[in-house]
Design a protein around this motif. Structure first.
Motif, mmCIF file in Angstrom:
data_model
loop_
_atom_site.group_PDB
_atom_site.id
_atom_site.type_symbol
_atom_site.label_atom_id
_atom_site.label_comp_id
_atom_site.label_asym_id
_atom_site.label_seq_id
_atom_site.Cartn_x
_atom_site.Cartn_y
_atom_site.Cartn_z
ATOM 1 N N LEU A 24 -1.962 5.670 -5.227
ATOM 2 C CA LEU A 24 -3.184 5.454 -4.383
ATOM 3 C C LEU A 24 -4.547 5.845 -4.927
ATOM 4 O O LEU A 24 -4.454 6.962 -5.674
ATOM 5 N N THR A 25 -5.506 4.868 -5.004
ATOM 6 C CA THR A 25 -6.727 5.304 -5.969
ATOM 7 C C THR A 25 -7.526 5.778 -4.888
ATOM 8 O O THR A 25 -8.244 5.147 -3.901
ATOM 9 N N VAL A 26 -8.377 6.994 -5.152
ATOM 10 C CA VAL A 26 -9.375 7.528 -4.320
ATOM 11 C C VAL A 26 -10.743 7.315 -4.951
ATOM 12 O O VAL A 26 -10.849 7.519 -6.183
ATOM 13 N N LEU A 27 -11.714 6.896 -4.236
ATOM 14 C CA LEU A 27 -12.869 6.329 -4.864
ATOM 15 C C LEU A 27 -13.963 7.738 -4.261
ATOM 16 O O LEU A 27 -13.940 7.820 -3.070
ATOM 17 N N SER B 177 0.842 -1.267 -0.231
ATOM 18 C CA SER B 177 0.023 0.087 0.031
ATOM 19 C C SER B 177 0.812 1.503 0.239
ATOM 20 O O SER B 177 2.029 1.348 0.437
ATOM 21 N N VAL C 110 -6.405 3.666 4.380
ATOM 22 C CA VAL C 110 -6.090 2.963 3.041
ATOM 23 C C VAL C 110 -6.434 1.335 3.259
ATOM 24 O O VAL C 110 -6.129 0.726 4.179
ATOM 25 N N SER C 111 -7.323 1.031 2.356
ATOM 26 C CA SER C 111 -7.761 -0.436 2.466
ATOM 27 C C SER C 111 -6.407 -1.217 1.855
ATOM 28 O O SER C 111 -5.732 -0.715 1.398
ATOM 29 N N THR D 193 -6.630 7.958 -9.519
ATOM 30 C CA THR D 193 -5.424 7.375 -8.999
ATOM 31 C C THR D 193 -4.503 8.742 -8.814
ATOM 32 O O THR D 193 -4.158 9.596 -9.730
ATOM 33 N N ASN E 179 -6.580 -3.148 -0.645
ATOM 34 C CA ASN E 179 -6.333 -3.104 -2.304
ATOM 35 C C ASN E 179 -5.914 -1.746 -2.392
ATOM 36 O O ASN E 179 -6.261 -1.318 -3.673
ATOM 37 N N ASN E 180 -5.485 -0.886 -1.639
ATOM 38 C CA ASN E 180 -4.529 0.531 -1.928
ATOM 39 C C ASN E 180 -5.731 1.306 -2.446
ATOM 40 O O ASN E 180 -5.385 2.385 -3.093
ATOM 41 N N THR E 181 -6.822 1.419 -1.870
ATOM 42 C CA THR E 181 -7.890 2.564 -2.018
ATOM 43 C C THR E 181 -8.282 3.132 -0.798
ATOM 44 O O THR E 181 -8.328 2.574 0.045
ATOM 45 N N GLN F 149 -13.272 7.887 -9.782
ATOM 46 C CA GLN F 149 -12.259 7.382 -9.178
ATOM 47 C C GLN F 149 -11.035 7.906 -9.821
ATOM 48 O O GLN F 149 -11.156 8.191 -10.895
#
Length: 191
Positions: free
Chosen positions: A46-49, A38, A148-149, A108, A151-153, A106
């Motif tokens: 890092l991916t932001v939803l 992560s 941060v989860s 990144t 799965n890096n989101t 989303q």
């Protein structure tokens, strides 16, 4: 005998403490052999939803009414006259404004800075072009590593000091905005 065994393990312990593999295990961004790493360092992705919704409404009403009457009469002999004057005023005002917005997507982003407390400042921008219409999403904020989860989101609602900007440029955006004459009349208070 025990002393000799301890001396044999001492060089091995020193080797492990100095090896890069051990440094990776101690790294907070390291997830092991079976996991994804992560974001934890400057330059990591890092991916932001983005799931944002907002709404606001406001209304106001005021009213005023005034009625003034003046009357009189005069009479005498064959003379009989009367007169009346009435002034009336009325005002009724009402105003209402409401606005709502919703943005989902989303993006990144890249870790721009790691703060002393371990929080990461992330920045990212994404441009999408469809049929001559260019839409741009820009995001900047601060995220805790704990949010941060695996799965890096991370959800946009978990970012602090977040700024999300969404803008479109093209023929569709231009046709949705008022023209020059309408804007000028509105500025003068005539529309």
């Amino acid at each position: 005998m025990i002393r000799r065994a301890a001396l044999c393990f001492l060089p091995l312990a020193a080797f492990l403490a100095a090896s890069p593999a051990t440094a990776q295990v101690m790294d907070p961004g390291f997830a092991g052999l079976a996991g994804d790493r992560s974001a934890a360092r400057v330059g990591d992705a890092l991916t932001v939803l983005i799931m944002e919704a907002s709404s606001a409404s406001q209304s106001a009403r005021s009213g005023s009414q005034k009625d003034t009457r003046l009357g009189g009469s005069a009479s005498g002999g064959d003379f009989d006259e009367s007169g009346a004057l009435r002034l009336e005023g009325r005002y009724d005002g009402r105003g209402e404004a409401s606005r709502s917005g919703r943005l989902m997507g989303q993006i990144t982003v890249t870790v721009h800075e790691v703060l002393n407390n371990g929080d990461m400042v992330v920045v990212g921008e994404q441009t999408i072009a469809i049929d001559g219409e260019r839409n741009r999403i820009r995001l900047q904020g601060r995220v805790r590593r704990a949010d941060v989860s695996a799965n890096n989101t991370v959800l946009s609602s978990r970012l602090a000091d977040v700024e999300i900007a969404y803008a479109g440029h093209g023929a569709l955006s231009r046709s949705a905005s008022p023209g020059f004459l309408n804007r000028a009349l509105a500025w003068l208070g005539l529309s």
